[in-house]
Design a protein around this motif. Structure first.
Motif, mmCIF file in Angstrom:
data_model
loop_
_atom_site.group_PDB
_atom_site.id
_atom_site.type_symbol
_atom_site.label_atom_id
_atom_site.label_comp_id
_atom_site.label_asym_id
_atom_site.label_seq_id
_atom_site.Cartn_x
_atom_site.Cartn_y
_atom_site.Cartn_z
ATOM 1 N N SER A 36 0.843 -1.193 0.000
ATOM 2 C CA SER A 36 0.000 0.000 0.000
ATOM 3 C C SER A 36 0.880 1.246 0.000
ATOM 4 N N VAL A 37 0.265 2.393 -0.253
ATOM 5 C CA VAL A 37 0.996 3.659 -0.225
ATOM 6 C C VAL A 37 1.595 3.893 1.159
ATOM 7 N N LYS A 38 0.832 3.559 2.189
ATOM 8 C CA LYS A 38 1.327 3.734 3.556
ATOM 9 C C LYS A 38 2.579 2.886 3.793
ATOM 10 N N GLU A 39 2.544 1.650 3.330
ATOM 11 C CA GLU A 39 3.699 0.767 3.500
ATOM 12 C C GLU A 39 4.906 1.262 2.716
ATOM 13 N N LEU A 40 4.662 1.752 1.499
ATOM 14 C CA LEU A 40 5.765 2.306 0.697
ATOM 15 C C LEU A 40 6.374 3.516 1.386
ATOM 16 N N HIS A 41 5.512 4.377 1.935
ATOM 17 C CA HIS A 41 5.986 5.578 2.622
ATOM 18 C C HIS A 41 6.824 5.211 3.851
ATOM 19 N N GLN A 42 6.357 4.221 4.598
ATOM 20 C CA GLN A 42 7.087 3.785 5.782
ATOM 21 C C GLN A 42 8.435 3.160 5.415
ATOM 22 N N ALA A 43 8.507 2.606 4.204
ATOM 23 C CA ALA A 43 9.756 1.999 3.751
ATOM 24 C C ALA A 43 10.729 3.035 3.200
ATOM 25 N N GLY A 44 10.283 4.310 3.122
ATOM 26 C CA GLY A 44 11.178 5.366 2.676
ATOM 27 C C GLY A 44 10.982 5.816 1.245
ATOM 28 N N VAL A 45 9.953 5.318 0.568
ATOM 29 C CA VAL A 45 9.707 5.724 -0.818
ATOM 30 C C VAL A 45 9.168 7.151 -0.851
ATOM 31 N N LYS A 46 9.701 7.949 -1.771
ATOM 32 C CA LYS A 46 9.256 9.327 -1.945
ATOM 33 C C LYS A 46 8.313 9.391 -3.145
ATOM 34 N N PHE A 47 7.192 10.076 -2.970
ATOM 35 C CA PHE A 47 6.203 10.191 -4.039
ATOM 36 C C PHE A 47 6.342 11.542 -4.728
ATOM 37 N N VAL A 48 6.435 11.510 -6.056
ATOM 38 C CA VAL A 48 6.665 12.726 -6.833
ATOM 39 C C VAL A 48 5.581 12.853 -7.898
ATOM 40 N N LEU A 49 4.990 14.038 -8.020
ATOM 41 C CA LEU A 49 3.970 14.296 -9.024
ATOM 42 C C LEU A 49 4.616 14.480 -10.389
ATOM 43 N N SER A 50 4.150 13.704 -11.364
ATOM 44 C CA SER A 50 4.679 13.794 -12.721
ATOM 45 C C SER A 50 3.956 14.881 -13.506
ATOM 46 N N SER A 51 4.627 15.437 -14.492
ATOM 47 C CA SER A 51 4.000 16.435 -15.357
ATOM 48 C C SER A 51 3.201 15.779 -16.484
ATOM 49 N N SER A 52 3.348 14.462 -16.633
ATOM 50 C CA SER A 52 2.658 13.742 -17.704
ATOM 51 C C SER A 52 1.163 13.665 -17.422
ATOM 52 N N LYS A 53 0.373 13.681 -18.491
ATOM 53 C CA LYS A 53 -1.069 13.513 -18.374
ATOM 54 C C LYS A 53 -1.486 12.069 -18.625
ATOM 55 N N ASN A 54 -0.517 11.218 -18.978
ATOM 56 C CA ASN A 54 -0.814 9.818 -19.254
ATOM 57 C C ASN A 54 -0.844 9.044 -17.940
#
Length: 288
Positions: free
Chosen positions: A246-264
């Motif tokens: 899950s997103v929560k698990e990824l975040h706890q593992a240290g993954v950084k979420f970045v907004l892409s400029s792509s519309k796809n």
């Protein structure tokens, strides 16, 4: 005197002669039961059947009268006779049947009639939808665009996988017509793009659609599939994934979420070295 085994052999040979081989053109089929059983309504048309899969659904029969009205209007606006449309579909019957998982229970006559009625309905709906500001394409009798406004359900129904027609027959029937008179006639690709972008916004079909090759599009659902293919095909070694975190698990593992400029929507990239997961924005609204 013919024995029982001789009759059985003859029966099997006759069945082999009339059986249909699996076609590599098959692109319209029933949703797997493992998905359907989770939410039956998500995969079943509410108002109108398009194609053979839901053709015999009694709950959808009321729209058959509307299909006849659209066919009358389509013929009245074109310079092509009923015979011309039927001959075209007859020539393509084998190719059309090969696009479906099963059509054996349809006679040639009923199959051709169904394709004609349903194809014209889709074409007329797209025209009326995209020209909704013009009274020329909307009659006062049309309950799809006037009370009780059935277009809301129709627009969803024509986007269901089990409710599709091969795109090529829509293009060919549309190409034969002169339905827009002397004005520049939009292609079916343009009508489809306008429909998706106006109804569901840029997340469905955005501004760079003109750069995509739609020459091999199979049906309306495939139109969206082609549009949302990742712009870059990334090659990675195969990894065994037991469960998607899950997103929560990824975040706890240290993954950084970045907004892409792509519309796809499928332009999702993961940098394993930096622990960055980059993905585009998905805007959720009431109609999404």
């Amino acid at each position: 005197m013919e024995s029982g085994i001789d009759r059985l052999i003859q029966s099997v040979k006759e069945e082999l002669q009339i059986s249909y081989a699996f076609s590599d053109r098959c692109c319209i089929y029933k949703v797997p039961e493992r998905l359907r059983e989770l939410n039956e309504k998500a995969y079943t048309p509410r108002l109108v059947s398009i194609g053979p899969i839901h053709h015999c659904n009694d709950k959808l029969k009321a729209m058959e009268d509307h299909k006849r009205m659209y066919l009358q209007e389509f013929i009245a606006r074109t310079k092509v006779s009923v015979e011309g449309f039927i001959e075209l579909i007859k020539e393509k019957e084998t190719r059309l049947r090969n696009c479906y998982e099963e059509t054996n229970w349809f006679s040639s006559e009923n199959f051709i009639k169904m394709i004609l009625m349903d194809a014209v309905f889709v074409i007329m709906f797209l025209l009326k939808y995209n020209c909704r500001k013009s009274t020329e394409f909307r009659g006062s009798r049309d309950s799809i665009f006037y009370p009780p406004y059935k277009w809301f359900d129709v627009r969803v129904d024509i986007c269901l996988l089990e409710n599709q027609l091969p795109f090529f027959i829509l293009e060919e029937l549309c190409g034969l017509s002169t339905i827009l008179g002397n004005s520049p006639k939009p292609t079916l690709i343009e009508l489809t793009h306008w429909f998706f972008s106006n109804e569901w916004g840029s997340w469905a079909v955005g501004e760079y659609w003109g750069k995509i090759d739609f020459s091999e599009v199979k049906h309306l659902v495939d139109f969206l599939t082609i549009y949302h293919r990742p712009t870059e095909q990334q090659q990675h070694e195969e990894l065994e994934v037991l469960t998607a975190p899950s997103v929560k698990e990824l975040h706890q593992a240290g993954v950084k979420f970045v907004l892409s400029s792509s519309k796809n929507l499928l332009d999702i990239k993961f940098d394993r070295n930096k622990g960055r997961l980059e993905f585009p924005r998905l805007q959720l609204e009431d109609g999404t």
